[in-house]
Write an enzyme that holds these catalytic residues in place. Structure first.
Site, short mmCIF file in Angstrom:
data_model
loop_
_atom_site.label_atom_id
_atom_site.label_comp_id
_atom_site.label_asym_id
_atom_site.label_seq_id
_atom_site.Cartn_x
_atom_site.Cartn_y
_atom_site.Cartn_z
N LYS A 113 -17.10 -4.91 11.85
CA LYS A 113 -17.86 -6.25 11.75
C LYS A 113 -17.12 -7.52 11.86
CE LYS A 113 -20.84 -6.18 8.21
NZ LYS A 113 -21.48 -6.29 6.71
N LYS A 125 -13.61 -3.76 1.07
CA LYS A 125 -14.91 -3.84 0.09
C LYS A 125 -14.35 -3.41 -1.16
CE LYS A 125 -19.28 -4.58 0.56
NZ LYS A 125 -19.81 -5.34 1.73
N ASP A 165 -22.16 -9.28 -2.58
CA ASP A 165 -22.78 -8.01 -1.85
C ASP A 165 -23.84 -7.80 -2.91
OD1 ASP A 165 -22.71 -6.14 0.62
OD2 ASP A 165 -23.40 -4.69 -1.03
N THR A 209 -26.11 -14.98 5.98
CA THR A 209 -26.54 -13.31 6.41
C THR A 209 -27.70 -13.32 6.81
OG1 THR A 209 -25.02 -12.54 4.74
CG2 THR A 209 -26.40 -10.86 5.89
P1 NDP Z 1 -28.97 -8.65 -3.43
O1 NDP Z 1 -28.39 -8.07 -4.63
O2 NDP Z 1 -29.25 -10.03 -3.49
O3 NDP Z 1 -30.29 -7.82 -3.23
C1 NDP Z 1 -30.52 -6.54 -2.86
C2 NDP Z 1 -32.02 -6.22 -2.60
O4 NDP Z 1 -32.13 -4.76 -2.08
C3 NDP Z 1 -32.81 -6.15 -4.11
O5 NDP Z 1 -34.14 -6.68 -3.51
C4 NDP Z 1 -32.86 -4.76 -4.37
O6 NDP Z 1 -33.67 -4.46 -5.22
C5 NDP Z 1 -32.92 -4.08 -3.03
N1 NDP Z 1 -31.99 -2.75 -3.42
C6 NDP Z 1 -30.94 -2.61 -3.70
N2 NDP Z 1 -30.66 -1.32 -3.90
C7 NDP Z 1 -31.71 -0.50 -3.60
C8 NDP Z 1 -32.02 0.72 -3.74
N3 NDP Z 1 -31.32 1.50 -3.78
N4 NDP Z 1 -33.31 1.11 -3.30
C9 NDP Z 1 -34.18 -0.07 -2.83
N5 NDP Z 1 -33.86 -1.18 -2.67
C10 NDP Z 1 -32.54 -1.47 -3.04
O7 NDP Z 1 -28.11 -7.95 -2.22
P2 NDP Z 1 -28.03 -8.55 -0.74
O8 NDP Z 1 -29.35 -9.19 -0.59
O9 NDP Z 1 -26.81 -9.37 -0.84
O10 NDP Z 1 -27.73 -7.34 -0.12
C11 NDP Z 1 -28.52 -6.47 0.74
C12 NDP Z 1 -28.04 -5.66 1.74
O11 NDP Z 1 -27.41 -6.44 2.92
C13 NDP Z 1 -26.97 -4.71 1.45
O12 NDP Z 1 -26.88 -3.48 2.15
C14 NDP Z 1 -25.78 -5.37 1.33
O13 NDP Z 1 -24.59 -4.42 1.65
C15 NDP Z 1 -25.99 -6.17 2.90
N6 NDP Z 1 -25.30 -7.42 3.39
C16 NDP Z 1 -25.21 -8.34 2.31
C17 NDP Z 1 -24.47 -9.49 3.08
C18 NDP Z 1 -24.35 -10.63 1.93
O14 NDP Z 1 -23.81 -11.71 2.36
N7 NDP Z 1 -24.91 -10.80 0.74
C19 NDP Z 1 -23.64 -9.53 3.92
C20 NDP Z 1 -23.95 -8.38 5.22
C21 NDP Z 1 -24.85 -7.45 4.69
P3 NDP Z 1 -33.48 -4.19 -7.02
O15 NDP Z 1 -33.53 -5.90 -7.38
O16 NDP Z 1 -34.74 -3.57 -7.48
O17 NDP Z 1 -32.20 -3.62 -6.83
O1 2IT Z 2 -21.41 -6.76 3.91
C1 2IT Z 2 -20.90 -7.84 4.00
O2 2IT Z 2 -20.78 -8.38 5.14
C2 2IT Z 2 -20.88 -8.89 3.07
N1 2IT Z 2 -21.26 -8.20 1.77
C3 2IT Z 2 -20.12 -10.01 3.19
C4 2IT Z 2 -18.90 -10.00 2.92
C5 2IT Z 2 -18.14 -11.37 3.09
O3 2IT Z 2 -16.89 -11.39 2.73
O4 2IT Z 2 -18.70 -12.63 3.01
#
Ligand code: NDP
Ligand code: 2IT
Length: 444
Positions: A113, A125, A165, A209
């Site tokens: 990525k 990570k 994350d 994101t």
């Molecule tokens: P947040 O913690 O902000 O939100 C996570 C969301 O996903 C919540 O609504 C949570 O629900 C839900 N969730 C988490 N685990 C589970 C599960 N096991 N089953 C069902 N729902 C679940 O995280 P992000 O939005 O930052 O991350 C979401 C995804 O995006 C992840 O896969 C992360 O790795 C990916 N990501 C994030 C980036 C970033 O910049 N933040 C960048 C690239 C990818 P609940 O509150 O009930 O746990």
């Molecule tokens: O999965 C991802 O790419 C992230 N959670 C963001 C990582 C970062 O360094 O901004």
């Protein structure tokens, strides 16, 4: 047995009990077979054997005191996977499901990525099995301080740069940075990204994101004569990625009809009111089911995968790994969904990939489609180095440009290797080649 299969066997043997890591490696290795046929120099230099083995894995104890005065102990992780093209870079996940296999799958994905962003960042990570749900602000702070006390020995602006994350947002980054600053007696802004705007954070990082995901999908569907304008969109999750994907999709004229969390999903046929969602999730830190109390015409369903049976044009799984399986993919296809973009890391299972590819659904893998977050983190690092801040529009324009480039680079790589339209293969190849060439140049 083919070369990639031999390497895969070794990965399974050496990393037993880590199914998510196996899954992530297998997907990449499957795509790379034609690359090794064309480029025997990678085989001779053992690039594949090296790239599947993290450069360094750190596992540590995180003791902290809860509000009752009781000592709690969690486990902390940082996997420094690959530093060929830049310092290790990748988020921290705080969730009870975290173990070394989860962190390795995420770190492995991050290598490719980060390479796709075109920016100088390696892959890493980290995280902990700490569960932030139901914890007080004081407990979160004490946990973050203890976590950073150990992590600080292994990171640095030119060494390894964490970010957020799942379970790690602006609040946690603030406590982590505060503790690092205290320990080092130094304001080293570039050591972590996703910082607040008053102490070196970048505009657009919060939105990056989700916005980036929609910019990527906009370009991908444009190639098929489609647009977000007038489209019905289903998004899983209601965290950082989901909320800002929904915001951008709405800005482009879509109706976002569903969001979810780990307890279930909400369906609002009139279109989700994002101000309400932000209030519930970002301010009050409550459950998504609260939404229907404020918007009684919306419905709450206490299942997670049921969300994929809602008819939509575009689906953006943005919660967690393996949340969209083959059966869910079939339902999406049957209901006319023509594009799926992974906001989360590895949310679609291999069975789901098969269904999408067989049915000509435009499928954008996470390592390409959700790269906008880490790309904007790298832009935050650039601003920190310059001791300058760019405007919102400046960062947003760069983000959009990066996402459009990733789409075109992945498409071109897929075409070059005979897999036109397959963005899984294209992203894996384009991401891999830059890292592999650099590893070749550096020697072993
Ligand atoms: P947040 O913690 O902000 O939100 C996570 C969301 O996903 C919540 O609504 C949570 O629900 C839900 N969730 C988490 N685990 C589970 C599960 N096991 N089953 C069902 N729902 C679940 O995280 P992000 O939005 O930052 O991350 C979401 C995804 O995006 C992840 O896969 C992360 O790795 C990916 N990501 C994030 C980036 C970033 O910049 N933040 C960048 C690239 C990818 P609940 O509150 O009930 O746990
Ligand atoms: O999965 C991802 O790419 C992230 N959670 C963001 C990582 C970062 O360094 O901004």
């Amino acid at each position: 047995m083919s070369y990639t299969k031999q390497v895969m066997e070794q990965v399974i043997k050496r990393n037993s009990g880590e199914p998510e890591f196996h899954q992530a490696v297998l997907e990449v290795l499957d795509s790379l077979e034609p690359v090794f046929e064309k480029n025997p120099q990678y085989v001779n230099a053992g690039i594949l054997e090296r790239i599947v083995e993290p450069e360094r894995q750190i596992i540590f104890r995180v003791p902290w005191v809860d509000d009752q005065g009781k000592v709690q102990v969690n486990r902390g992780f940082r996997v420094q996977f690959n530093s060929a093209i830049g310092p290790y870079k990748g988020g921290l996940r705080f969730h009870p499901s975290v173990n070394v296999g989860i962190i390795k799958f995420l770190g492995f994905e991050q290598i490719f990525k980060n390479s796709l962003t075109g920016l100088p960042i390696g892959g890493g990570k980290g995280g902990s099995d700490f569960d932030p749900k139901g914890k007080s602000d004081g407990e979160i702070m004490r946990f973050c301080q203890s976590f950073m006390t150990e992590l600080s020995k292994h990171i640095g602006a030119d060494t390894d740069v964490p970010a957020g994350d799942i379970g790690v947002g602006g609040r946690e980054i603030g406590y982590l940075f505060g503790q690092y600053k205290k320990l080092r007696n130094m304001f080293e802004a570039g050591v972590i990204t996703g910082k607040g705007l008053t102490y070196g954070g970048s505009l657009v990082r919060t939105q990056a994101t989700g916005y980036g995901l929609v910019y990527f999908m906009e370009e991908a569907i444009k190639a098929k004569g489609k647009s977000f304008d007038g489209a019905t969109v289903v998004i899983s999750g209601s965290g950082n990625v989901a909320i800002y994907a929904a915001e951008k999709a709405q800005q482009l004229g879509s109706t976002v009809v569903a969001l979810s969390d780990s307890s279930g999903y909400i369906y609002d046929k009139n279109g989700i009111n994002l101000d309400t969602v932000k209030q519930i999730k970002e301010v009050e830190r409550k459950r998504i089911s609260e939404y229907v109390k404020i918007h009684p015409s919306a419905e709450f369903f206490n299942s997670c995968d049921g969300i994929w049976s809602i008819p939509c044009d575009i689906a953006l799984p943005s919660a967690t790994q393996n949340e969209l399986d083959g059966e869910a993919a079939k339902k999406l296809v049957a209901n006319g969904c023509y594009a799926v973009g992974e906001g989360a890391n590895m949310p679609a299972t291999p069975d789901a990939h098969k269904v999408f590819l067989e049915n000509n659904v435009i499928f954008a893998p996470g390592k390409a489609a959700n790269a906008g977050g880490v790309a904007t983190s790298a832009l935050e690092m650039s601003q920190n180095s310059m001791r300058l801040s760019w405007t919102f529009d400046e960062v947003d324009a760069r983000l959009k440009d990066i996402m459009i480039n990733i789409y075109h680079n992945a498409s071109a790589a897929a075409k070059e290797y005979g897999f036109e339209g397959n963005l899984i293969v294209g992203s894996n190849i384009a991401g891999f080649i830059k890292v592999a060439d650099t590893m070749l140049a550096h020697g072993i």
